[in-house]
Design a protein around this motif. Sequence first.
Motif: not given
Length: 426
Positions: A114-115, A143, A145, A195, A220, A223, A243, A245-246
């Motif tokens: 995401t960043t 966030h 980011s 988040n 974004d 989440q 992202s 990894h989430k």
Amino acid sequence: MEATRPKQEAVLDADYDVEAVRAAFPALQQDLYDDQPLVYLDNAATTQKPQAVIDRLTGYYTRENANVHRGVHFLSQQASDAYEAVRERMADFIGAPEAGGRPAHEQIVYTRGTTEAINLVAATWGRAELQEGDEVLLSQMEHHSNIVPWQRICEETGAQIKIIPVTDRGELVFEAFEKRLSERTKLVAVTHVSNALGTINPVEEIVRAAHEAGAKVLVDGAQSVPHLPVDVEALGADFFCFSGHKMYGPTGIGVLYGRRRLLDAMPPYQGGGDMIDEVSFEDTTYAEVPHKFEAGTPNISSVIALGAAAAWLKEQGRPRVRRHEKALLEYATERVREIDDIRLVGTAREKASVLSFLLGDVHPYDAGTVLDRMGVAVRTGHHCAQPLMEHFSIPGTVRASLACYNDRSDVDRLVEGLRKVRRMFG
Ligand code: PLP
């Protein structure tokens, strides 16, 4: 004495077999500190990975490893096909629409997460489109980011950041948002789900109002994608980021969805191999989207494993996962309210997956350390949302964040741990 996980007393949703979901995650089968079964409640930071994702990653490196887009040989072509097939899967996963007769997946750009996706939009669209007098509207619950890239590009271009405030429940003040919208607003950048608080923002309404004012909207989705069925066409977002990894996938990979006509008009992000059409010292021309934004050898293995994560999550039934997590969040909210002196931070009417709180005067770090010794993993601190913490006049919170594999026994262990914190710190 060895602690064991209690069996679920009652299922939250007869349609959802949480024990079976949990069994797919090898990391969740372990005890910490010899005899404390792991209770993983730090899912907003990153989720654990199901065996299917781990197998896809190792399978790729075991048999399929090759660079993409460059080789005539079998392995390279196979890797390229797998890499591009995930693009189609991700377009389907978020409901990306076709655009101008071109397929939806051409609007899926792979990023590190995401960043990087937000930085990409700021550095390309932002640098090309923003100028002095323009405004970028962010919410107070972003966030870092989704703040810092805009600060940097605003410093460079002379545009200004304006803030949408939040209420004490942690909801956006919609009237204030509408008031701040004007012909100067070029972009509204908001999180779908906070988040730090779990608030689900009314993105469709935000997009509608922003578009009426002539502004673009970046959402974004870091989440939201793991917890809610997401349809970017219905949301109407111009850009949407998340992202891997989430959402049970690997680290180092994420997605930027952008509307085709915006992506076409944007300059490239980084220069290098794979993003060009032709190169000469006099003049270089660029590849079509999405490759224009993917310079250099990409994170091939993680893209392929991200595809496995999306397939796995889809197989669980995203509406079913949402129902399970929603019921579990309600249960968790009720249970932690039993504890003396608890202060919930973020009590929005629409929430997903996150329970943030403070326990009297106990420092979140102390609470987190006691919980950790009991095998309960939570996050403590400002959750990369310092402006939001400032609104609540607190330095941080304890955050328990749920995922598809958590159940009531996890919540019960959290509550047991919090009672111990209470006893220890008075
Ligand atoms: N946005 C939100 C709402 C997040 O929760 C996070 C990570 O916690 C990010 C952005 C940044 O994601 P990443 O670190 O994967 O780039």
